[in-house]
Design a protein around this motif. Structure first.
Motif, PDB file in Angstrom:
ATOM      1  N   TYR A 127       0.832  -1.187   0.000  1.00 19.34           N
ATOM      2  CA  TYR A 127       0.000   0.000   0.000  1.00 19.34           C
ATOM      3  C   TYR A 127       0.876   1.249   0.000  1.00 19.34           C
ATOM      4  O   TYR A 127       2.044   1.200   0.375  1.00 19.34           O
ATOM      5  N   PRO A 128       0.325   2.393  -0.413  1.00 18.75           N
ATOM      6  CA  PRO A 128       1.127   3.632  -0.392  1.00 18.75           C
ATOM      7  C   PRO A 128       1.738   3.881   0.973  1.00 18.75           C
ATOM      8  O   PRO A 128       1.140   3.581   2.007  1.00 18.75           O
ATOM      9  N   TYR A 129       2.929   4.441   0.966  1.00 21.16           N
ATOM     10  CA  TYR A 129       3.648   4.718   2.209  1.00 21.16           C
ATOM     11  C   TYR A 129       2.897   5.787   2.996  1.00 21.16           C
ATOM     12  O   TYR A 129       2.629   6.871   2.474  1.00 21.16           O
ATOM     13  N   PRO A 130       2.556   5.521   4.252  1.00 16.60           N
ATOM     14  CA  PRO A 130       1.777   6.504   5.032  1.00 16.60           C
ATOM     15  C   PRO A 130       2.556   7.793   5.269  1.00 16.60           C
ATOM     16  O   PRO A 130       3.737   7.778   5.610  1.00 16.60           O
ATOM     17  N   ILE A 131       1.879   8.910   5.103  1.00 15.29           N
ATOM     18  CA  ILE A 131       2.521  10.205   5.286  1.00 15.29           C
ATOM     19  C   ILE A 131       2.759  10.495   6.761  1.00 15.29           C
ATOM     20  O   ILE A 131       3.658  11.244   7.123  1.00 15.29           O
ATOM     21  N   CYS A 132       1.966   9.871   7.638  1.00 14.38           N
ATOM     22  CA  CYS A 132       2.007  10.221   9.058  1.00 14.38           C
ATOM     23  C   CYS A 132       3.140   9.548   9.819  1.00 14.38           C
ATOM     24  O   CYS A 132       3.281   9.767  11.025  1.00 14.38           O
ATOM     25  N   THR A 133       3.971   8.726   9.144  1.00 17.51           N
ATOM     26  CA  THR A 133       4.983   7.974   9.889  1.00 17.51           C
ATOM     27  C   THR A 133       5.989   8.891  10.567  1.00 17.51           C
ATOM     28  O   THR A 133       6.410   8.624  11.695  1.00 17.51           O
ATOM     29  N   GLU A 134       6.396   9.965   9.910  1.00 15.14           N
ATOM     30  CA  GLU A 134       7.397  10.850  10.511  1.00 15.14           C
ATOM     31  C   GLU A 134       6.870  11.477  11.790  1.00 15.14           C
ATOM     32  O   GLU A 134       7.582  11.560  12.797  1.00 15.14           O
ATOM     33  N   THR A 135       5.600  11.902  11.781  1.00 16.10           N
ATOM     34  CA  THR A 135       5.011  12.514  12.976  1.00 16.10           C
ATOM     35  C   THR A 135       4.935  11.518  14.120  1.00 16.10           C
ATOM     36  O   THR A 135       5.265  11.847  15.270  1.00 16.10           O
ATOM     37  N   ALA A 136       4.500  10.291  13.817  1.00 14.11           N
ATOM     38  CA  ALA A 136       4.385   9.283  14.876  1.00 14.11           C
ATOM     39  C   ALA A 136       5.757   8.877  15.403  1.00 14.11           C
ATOM     40  O   ALA A 136       5.931   8.674  16.612  1.00 14.11           O
ATOM     41  N   ASP A 137       6.754   8.760  14.519  1.00 13.65           N
ATOM     42  CA  ASP A 137       8.102   8.393  14.970  1.00 13.65           C
ATOM     43  C   ASP A 137       8.714   9.462  15.866  1.00 13.65           C
ATOM     44  O   ASP A 137       9.503   9.156  16.758  1.00 13.65           O
ATOM     45  N   ARG A 138       8.374  10.715  15.630  1.00 12.47           N
ATOM     46  CA  ARG A 138       8.886  11.785  16.500  1.00 12.47           C
ATOM     47  C   ARG A 138       8.326  11.669  17.907  1.00 12.47           C
ATOM     48  O   ARG A 138       8.928  12.148  18.869  1.00 12.47           O
ATOM     49  N   GLU A 139       7.165  11.044  18.036  1.00  8.76           N
ATOM     50  CA  GLU A 139       6.592  10.818  19.364  1.00  8.76           C
ATOM     51  C   GLU A 139       7.208   9.594  20.024  1.00  8.76           C
ATOM     52  O   GLU A 139       7.317   9.538  21.254  1.00  8.76           O
ATOM     53  N   LEU A 140       7.610   8.612  19.215  1.00  5.71           N
ATOM     54  CA  LEU A 140       8.127   7.366  19.776  1.00  5.71           C
ATOM     55  C   LEU A 140       9.628   7.421  20.052  1.00  5.71           C
ATOM     56  O   LEU A 140      10.114   6.718  20.941  1.00  5.71           O
ATOM     57  N   LEU A 141      10.369   8.215  19.297  1.00  3.85           N
ATOM     58  CA  LEU A 141      11.825   8.231  19.394  1.00  3.85           C
ATOM     59  C   LEU A 141      12.315   9.502  20.073  1.00  3.85           C
ATOM     60  O   LEU A 141      11.718  10.569  19.897  1.00  3.85           O
TER      61      LEU A 141
END
Length: 508
Positions: A414-428
């Motif tokens: 599936y298309p790469y989700p755009i929200c991954t960078e935002t979520a990773d900034r919360e996790l890392l």
């Protein structure tokens, strides 16, 4: 009046310039179509100009519902940004806290720890906890934000009775070594098995007992999985593999949805790779690398590693470019492309182009957090296979030339989700770690050259029309400067050679 003042030379120059630019654009469009299978002008108009003009892309599910600023938020749906429990998460007391003591840095973010608190309440509590005093205390303990308060509550619960969840909390947060954590988990296993047997006999009496049995099952699976991880960390890998196999069978037998969140097969894959038991790794992949099951970096990259292992020791980029890729090499390259498309952040960690940090307790699939978690445990397995990292280095960037443009559109997934960078900034912990972003295609040199040439030609035509005399002066100055070195050399040659010889050379 303006048109009447223009000379025929201007029209000739304008026509010639337009023909040159049109020819260059035609050549570039033909080359781009042959290479990427689509028109560059069409891609620019659809992907960049149309959104600016307020157009709606009917092929995009997010744009079909809205064409304003809410499109980005609609893409960041829960399904795309679902955060998963890290199957290989470390122990807080024995590993994460040690890192804090040594470096003074916090490896876990508040958001990550808050998600863990929610998981603990889901795994280890139920509505019938008030029936057992120790469980009632632990229900409050899992909600505590202060680690010392949680540890004190766990000791208080153990004073009342042998409570499995209290031992779990102490093993996770109070134990400072893996051996101490294993000892506490063994005590938790003894208490958890007793609770499981009692609730198993009463599970059909009422929905309350059924919920209690589900909770006791989650507790038992969690304890056994962590015990297997302790054995793996202490070097008893075969023992860990046996325990993980039993857990996989137990997970398949039980129909509780929460058990699938543990992803025990990923622990099993890592342990089998440590034993270099590649046949069993392939058997596990055959069971879990199914089209109906969710993918992960562990599954995709392990499949790529196995196929790369068959050809990597003899792979040479120069030889492959001369003779072409064999069938086995092509399968390995395709597997690497599949893995890179699923999570494009992993190769930089495996190739040590980017430094690793401690993995978080939760990961976002296809994100930087999952890449860190995978590479942290699997880098040694790639290094052990001779030539595997070399093959990865030679082939992984070719993935982005195969994915349809724009880059968010998928090819195998599936298309790469755009929200991954935002979520990773919360996790890392972004204080000392730079979050990876989706690799962008660089513009080919010919596109930049064509754009610069067209712009330069148009600017010259405009300036020549507006300021013909001034541009003539500039042209003479530019040509004189350009040929100044040549004139200087010619003067030196004339001064050195005899005049008669120089006269004969000029005549020739």
């Amino acid at each position: 009046m303006f048109l009447n003042t223009l000379t025929p030379k201007f029209y000739v120059a304008l026509t010639g310039t337009s023909s040159l630019i049109s020819g260059l654009i035609l050549i570039f469009e033909w080359w781009y179509f042959r290479k990427y299978g689509t028109s560059f002008i069409e891609q620019v108009s659809v992907s960049h100009l149309r959104p600016l003009l307020g157009g709606v892309d009917s092929s995009s599910p997010s744009s079909s519902s809205t064409s304003n600023g809410d499109a980005d938020s609609s893409r960041q749906s829960v399904s795309e940004c679902k955060v998963w429990r890290n199957p290989l998460n470390l122990f807080r007391g024995a590993e994460y806290n040690r890192y804090t003591w040594v470096t003074g840095r916090e490896p876990l973010t508040y958001y990550d720890m808050n998600l863990s608190a929610q998981d603990h309440q889901t795994f280890f509590t139920c509505d019938s906890d008030h029936l057992r005093p120790a469980d009632a205390i632990m229900q409050k303990a899992w909600r505590e934000r202060n680690p010392q308060a949680r540890i004190s509550a766990a000791h208080e619960a153990l004073e009342l009775e042998d409570c499995a969840t209290a031992y779990i909390l102490l093993a996770e947060e109070e134990a400072t070594t893996i051996m101490e954590a294993e000892r506490l988990f063994k005590q938790a296993l003894k208490a958890g098995e007793g609770c499981y047997r009692r609730s198993q006999q009463l599970q059909h009496h009422s929905t309350q007992y059924e919920a209690q049995h589900r909770r006791d099952t989650n507790v038992l699976v969690y304890i056994k999985r962590r015990l297997a991880m302790c054995s793996r960390k202490l070097g008893r890998t075969r023992e860990a593999v046996k325990m993980m196999r039993d857990l996989c069978v137990f997970q398949l037998m039980k129909e509780f949805p929460l058990l699938s969140m543990f992803n025990i097969h990923e622990n099993l894959l890592e342990s089998l790779l440590e034993l270099q038991n590649y046949a069993d790794v392939q058997a596990v992949l055959a069971k879990y690398d199914d089209i109906s099951l969710p993918k992960s970096a562990t599954i995709c990259y392990t499949a790529a590693l196995l196929k790369a292992r068959a050809v990597s020791d003899k792979f040479s980029p120069e030889a492959a470019s001369r003779r072409g890729l064999s069938t086995a090499e092509m399968n390995a390259v395709e597997a690497i492309h599949r893995a890179v498309e699923f999570n494009p952040h992993v190769p930089k960690y495996l190739l040590e182009m980017k430094s690793l940090i401690l993995p978080p307790e939760h990961i976002l699939k296809r994100g930087d957090s999952e890449a860190i978690a995978y590479a942290f445990f699997h880098l040694q397995h790639w290094k052990r296979v001779e030539g595997a990292l070399n093959l990865l280095h030679c082939t992984w960037e070719g993935t982005f030339r195969m994915i349809p443009y724009p880059l968010e559109k998928g090819h195998l997934f599936y298309p790469y989700p755009i929200c991954t960078e935002t979520a990773d900034r919360e996790l890392l912990p972004t204080v000392f770690h730079e979050v990876s972003v989706y690799p962008k295609k660089e513009l080919p040199f010919f596109i930049l050259f064509t754009a610069g040439l067209c712009s330069f030609t148009a600017m010259l035509a405009l300036l020549t029309h507006q300021f013909p005399e001034l541009m003539g002066v500039f042209a003479k100055a530019f040509l004189s400067t350009l040929f100044a070195p040549l004139n200087f050399i010619m003067e030196k040659v004339e001064s050195i050679l005899p005049s008669s010889l120089w006269h004969q050379l000029t005549r020739i």
